[in-house]
Scaffold this motif. Structure first.
Motif, PDB file in Angstrom:
ATOM      1  N   ASN A 167       0.849  -1.193   0.000  1.00  0.00           N
ATOM      2  CA  ASN A 167       0.000   0.000   0.000  1.00  0.00           C
ATOM      3  C   ASN A 167       0.882   1.239   0.000  1.00  0.00           C
ATOM      4  N   PHE A 168       0.513   2.225  -0.797  1.00  0.00           N
ATOM      5  CA  PHE A 168       1.254   3.488  -0.775  1.00  0.00           C
ATOM      6  C   PHE A 168       0.364   4.575  -0.206  1.00  0.00           C
ATOM      7  N   ILE A 169       0.938   5.372   0.692  1.00  0.00           N
ATOM      8  CA  ILE A 169       0.183   6.467   1.288  1.00  0.00           C
ATOM      9  C   ILE A 169       0.913   7.767   0.963  1.00  0.00           C
ATOM     10  N   GLU A 170       0.198   8.708   0.380  1.00  0.00           N
ATOM     11  CA  GLU A 170       0.790  10.007   0.069  1.00  0.00           C
ATOM     12  C   GLU A 170       0.128  11.058   0.947  1.00  0.00           C
ATOM     13  N   GLY A 171       0.690  12.259   0.925  1.00  0.00           N
ATOM     14  CA  GLY A 171       0.055  13.374   1.622  1.00  0.00           C
ATOM     15  C   GLY A 171       0.534  13.522   3.057  1.00  0.00           C
ATOM     16  N   ALA A 172      -0.375  13.988   3.929  1.00  0.00           N
ATOM     17  CA  ALA A 172      -0.003  14.370   5.291  1.00  0.00           C
ATOM     18  C   ALA A 172       0.665  13.225   6.049  1.00  0.00           C
ATOM     19  N   GLU A 173       0.100  12.046   5.920  1.00  0.00           N
ATOM     20  CA  GLU A 173       0.625  10.891   6.642  1.00  0.00           C
ATOM     21  C   GLU A 173       2.081  10.626   6.269  1.00  0.00           C
ATOM     22  N   ALA A 174       2.363  10.759   4.951  1.00  0.00           N
ATOM     23  CA  ALA A 174       3.730  10.528   4.484  1.00  0.00           C
ATOM     24  C   ALA A 174       4.652  11.649   4.951  1.00  0.00           C
ATOM     25  N   ALA A 175       4.112  12.879   4.947  1.00  0.00           N
ATOM     26  CA  ALA A 175       4.934  14.024   5.340  1.00  0.00           C
ATOM     27  C   ALA A 175       5.452  13.870   6.762  1.00  0.00           C
ATOM     28  N   GLN A 176       4.655  13.257   7.643  1.00  0.00           N
ATOM     29  CA  GLN A 176       5.104  13.001   9.015  1.00  0.00           C
ATOM     30  C   GLN A 176       6.386  12.190   9.048  1.00  0.00           C
ATOM     31  N   HIS A 177       6.585  11.372   8.023  1.00  0.00           N
ATOM     32  CA  HIS A 177       7.800  10.547   7.959  1.00  0.00           C
ATOM     33  C   HIS A 177       8.866  11.213   7.099  1.00  0.00           C
ATOM     34  N   ASN A 178       8.669  12.488   6.774  1.00  0.00           N
ATOM     35  CA  ASN A 178       9.601  13.209   5.910  1.00  0.00           C
ATOM     36  C   ASN A 178       9.761  12.524   4.558  1.00  0.00           C
ATOM     37  N   ALA A 179       8.654  12.047   3.987  1.00  0.00           N
ATOM     38  CA  ALA A 179       8.726  11.365   2.694  1.00  0.00           C
ATOM     39  C   ALA A 179       7.584  11.865   1.819  1.00  0.00           C
ATOM     40  N   PHE A 180       7.771  11.699   0.496  1.00  0.00           N
ATOM     41  CA  PHE A 180       6.677  12.050  -0.402  1.00  0.00           C
ATOM     42  C   PHE A 180       5.585  10.990  -0.306  1.00  0.00           C
ATOM     43  N   ALA A 181       6.022   9.739  -0.177  1.00  0.00           N
ATOM     44  CA  ALA A 181       5.066   8.642  -0.033  1.00  0.00           C
ATOM     45  C   ALA A 181       5.659   7.594   0.883  1.00  0.00           C
ATOM     46  N   ILE A 182       4.797   6.922   1.618  1.00  0.00           N
ATOM     47  CA  ILE A 182       5.296   5.782   2.373  1.00  0.00           C
ATOM     48  C   ILE A 182       4.577   4.524   1.884  1.00  0.00           C
ATOM     49  N   GLY A 183       5.255   3.393   2.046  1.00  0.00           N
ATOM     50  CA  GLY A 183       4.658   2.130   1.613  1.00  0.00           C
ATOM     51  C   GLY A 183       4.638   1.141   2.761  1.00  0.00           C
ATOM     52  N   ILE A 184       3.521   0.449   2.903  1.00  0.00           N
ATOM     53  CA  ILE A 184       3.416  -0.580   3.946  1.00  0.00           C
ATOM     54  C   ILE A 184       2.786  -1.814   3.319  1.00  0.00           C
ATOM     55  N   ARG A 185       3.389  -2.941   3.530  1.00  0.00           N
ATOM     56  CA  ARG A 185       2.830  -4.183   2.990  1.00  0.00           C
ATOM     57  C   ARG A 185       1.626  -4.611   3.816  1.00  0.00           C
ATOM     58  N   PRO A 186       0.670  -5.268   3.187  1.00  0.00           N
ATOM     59  CA  PRO A 186      -0.542  -5.711   3.889  1.00  0.00           C
ATOM     60  C   PRO A 186      -0.228  -6.542   5.121  1.00  0.00           C
ATOM     61  N   GLU A 187       0.884  -7.295   5.062  1.00  0.00           N
ATOM     62  CA  GLU A 187       1.191  -8.171   6.191  1.00  0.00           C
ATOM     63  C   GLU A 187       1.870  -7.421   7.340  1.00  0.00           C
ATOM     64  N   HIS A 188       2.176  -6.143   7.131  1.00  0.00           N
ATOM     65  CA  HIS A 188       2.831  -5.375   8.189  1.00  0.00           C
ATOM     66  C   HIS A 188       1.889  -4.358   8.828  1.00  0.00           C
ATOM     67  N   ILE A 189       0.620  -4.644   8.730  1.00  0.00           N
ATOM     68  CA  ILE A 189      -0.373  -3.773   9.354  1.00  0.00           C
ATOM     69  C   ILE A 189      -1.175  -4.614  10.337  1.00  0.00           C
ATOM     70  N   ASP A 190      -1.261  -4.117  11.534  1.00  0.00           N
ATOM     71  CA  ASP A 190      -1.989  -4.861  12.556  1.00  0.00           C
ATOM     72  C   ASP A 190      -3.470  -4.470  12.511  1.00  0.00           C
TER      73      ASP A 190
END
Ligand SMILES: Nc1ncnc2c1ncn2[C@@H]1O[C@H](COP(=O)(O)OP(=O)(O)OP(=O)(O)O)[C@@H](O)[C@H]1O
Ligand SMILES: [Mg+2]
Lengths: 277, 334
Positions: B240-263
């Motif tokens: 999954n790729f998340i853009e916008g505010a959520e990604a900005a918190q991580h100092n990134a344009f986008a963050i990616g999280i695999r389905p198996e790494h989400i609780d």
């Protein structure tokens, strides 16, 4: 689901197909009938010919007595079979190249070859006649074989080309990967797979060459004359002899009809030009 | 031996460049998988190595010798085609014998190798049949048999399993892997199926538009994808790729999280979301959820016994250890 066919349309189709079929064989049937009559009976009104006259093989005897059938027959065999096989030797590599390593101009070359068939043969009669006269090929079996080979070459190449194109290129690539040289590839893989196509090409071309009348009549006199010339010799000088002309025609077409009959399956494939598998 | 090296290899069809200049080294004995979306040039690259296509420029070396201009027959490679490409007029026995016949192997040796291959591939009962009388799986085995008897320096496979049904594909996948373990011969395997790539490969080459996106072991690609394309391509279901505010918190344009790494929880968590579709597989449950800002829908993997369905509310918490960060160009941020 199989398409259901009503009895009425079945009857109708059979009737139409039967009529068309009969119309097509009728001329040959009529020639066969006339060939079994005496000259006097042969020129009578059709119904009289059918119901009011006897049957005889005299015309066949007379034809054989007047002109040597077997000489013409052998000329026909040599010319038609010879031109076809000579043609194959050139056409197989040509078709292979066009089917498997086509270039930018391959389509144009194919069209150009076909276009030569659109020219009326009489258009090139004079030059070819002169060439034959000067090279001593007039009235020779070799000359006729060469001419017929050239005349039918476009068709041989086109037919083989369409057959070769049906052969998946990956199989030839597999052969290459398996270490086959070009020669082995053509010999062990391409040719065996193309045998049905080559066979129907051979048959169709033998028939075309057998029946070819323009060049055979114009370029031969006595020595190399095939069966077409044999028929033609009954059509004029001493007036029309229907029964003998018919007998000669039957004798001329019989061998090819028999050949065609026994190779129907191959021929149908050949005539559809590789469109169906 | 079977070391294959591509140096600045380029391929164009007329005006259209399918493979821009590309460098790649495939080590002896390695199982290398080319993977990428349809039309990216996987087959073309394989055919260049095989010699079935000519390179536009560049050099191909096999075991240190320049093979760029060698015809396929001289490269000592064997290929298994997607369409099997068996010789339809020859029996299975003759098909398998063909490469040996071409190589001039003597009859006794031929027979020995045919039986060995047939035994290994379960073809003993079918040696006298024509390919047309075999099932898809059996045909594929014959194609493999034909490839192994000549003892090539490397095997090339072009999507060999894509014409088989799912169950057979898993079986053949294992057989090919076992074959590789047994023969220890270099294999190059083309597929667009990332599961095949992950399970079989020593080394995966991810291609896009003819270029190499990343080369690495399956786990390297999974853990540290070089860019968003690789991150999205490797792993199933997709990252999954998340853009916008959520990604900005991580100092990134986008963050990616695999389905198996989400609780997944039904009581508490970082993001609230609504279940769109729940796929219950027994062992796992895949939830396609809506409502996470910057990523819609998001796919998450939960345990097999999560009792949620369409319309339920769930809470999601990403595992901070497994968040991948990407910049605006899509490249990974360390
Ligand atoms: N002979 C050819 N002439 C022109 N273009 C070609 C030729 N062969 C392939 N291409 C082009 O090269 C590109 C790559 O093709 P290729 O077959 O290598 O893709 P692929 O990655 O194997 O795809 P798939 O997964 O669908 O098999 C495609 O865009 C295709 O259109
Ligand atoms: Mg492909």
């Amino acid at each position: 689901m199989a398409r259901s066919v009503s009895t009425r349309s079945k009857v109708l189709n059979t009737a139409v197909a039967g009529t068309l079929g009969f119309l097509m064989v009728f001329p040959i049937l009529w020639i066969l009938i006339l060939s079994l009559k005496t000259e006097e009976d042969a020129i009578r009104a059709p119904l009289e010919v059918l119901f009011n006259s006897g049957w005889t093989f005299d015309s066949y005897g007379a034809v054989q007595a007047r002109s040597d059938y077997f000489k013409h027959f052998f000329n026909s065999v040599i010319i038609s079979v010879g031109s076809t096989f000579l043609g194959l030797m050139i056409a197989i590599p040509a078709a292979w190249a066009m089917a498997f390593v086509p270039g930018k101009r391959t389509k144009d070359v194919l069209m150009w070859m076909l276009s030569t068939k659109m020219l009326p043969p009489v258009g090139v009669l004079v030059p070819i006649y002169l060439i034959f006269r000067d090279t001593g090929l007039l009235d020779s079996r070799l000359g006729l074989t060469l001419v017929l080979m050239l005349i039918n070459m476009p068709i041989i190449i086109w037919m083989l080309y369409t057959y070769f194109r049906e052969i998946p290129g990956e199989i030839l690539e597999a052969a290459r990967m398996d270490g086959a040289s070009l020669r082995s590839e053509i010999l062990y893989v391409l040719t065996p797979m193309a045998v049905p196509g080559i066979a129907s090409t051979v048959l169709l071309n033998i028939i075309l060459a057998w029946n070819e009348a323009f060049w055979t009549l114009n370029l031969t006199a006595a020595k190399a004359a095939p069966l077409t010339a044999f028929i033609a010799s009954y059509s004029s000088p001493e007036g029309l002899f229907y029964a003998k002309l018919s007998a000669a025609s039957i004798m001329a077409i019989a061998p090819i009809l028999i050949l065609g009959w026994f190779s129907q399956k191959q021929l149908v494939r050949g005539l559809t030009f590789g469109a169906v598998k | 031996m079977g070391r294959i090296q591509l140096k600045q290899v380029k391929k164009s069809f007329g005006e259209c460049t399918v493979i821009p200049p590309l460098d790649l080294a495939i080590e002896d004995g390695e199982f290398t998988v080319f993977v990428g979306p349809s039309g990216c040039g996987k087959s073309t690259l394989l055919r260049l190595i095989a010699g079935l296509e000519d390179t536009t420029s560049g050099m191909i070396e096999i075991d240190g010798t320049n093979a760029t201009l060698l015809p396929p027959a001289k490269r000592g490679l064997a290929m298994v085609f997607q369409s099997y490409a068996l010789y339809p007029h020859m029996s299975v026995r003759k098909n398998i014998a063909f490469p040996m016949k071409m190589a001039g192997v003597n009859e006794a040796e031929q027979t020995k190798r045919i039986y060995a291959a047939a035994k290994a591939l379960n073809l003993t009962d079918y040696l006298d049949r024509k390919p047309g009388q075999l099932s898809g799986g059996q045909r594929q085995r014959v194609a493999i048999g034909r490839a192994i008897v000549r003892e090539p320096t490397a095997f090339l496979f072009d999507e060999p399993l894509s014409n088989l049904d799912a169950a057979l594909r898993v079986g053949m996948r294992l057989e090919i892997s076992e074959l590789h373990k047994r023969l220890k011969t270099t294999m190059i395997y083309v597929t667009h199926d990332q599961v095949e790539a992950m399970t079989m490969a020593d080394k995966i080459v991810v291609l896009q538009a003819g270029g190499i996106e990343q080369v690495g072991s399956p786990l390297e690609l999974y853990k540290t994808p070089r860019n968003r394309f690789v991150a999205g391509f490797i792993g199933s279901p997709k990252m999954n790729f998340i853009e916008g505010a959520e990604a900005a918190q991580h100092n990134a344009f986008a963050i990616g999280i695999r389905p198996e790494h989400i609780d997944v929880s039904i009581t508490h968590g970082q993001w609230q979301a609504t279940v769109g579709v729940a796929e219950h597989l027994g062992s796992d449950t895949f939830l396609h959820v809506h409502g996470v800002p910057g990523c819609d829908p998001m796919t998450v993997r939960g345990g097999g016994d999560i009792a949620v369905n369409h319309g339920d509310t769930v809470w999601l918490t990403p595992d901070p250890q497994h968040i991948h960060k990407f910049d605006a160009e899509g490249l990974r941020i360390k």
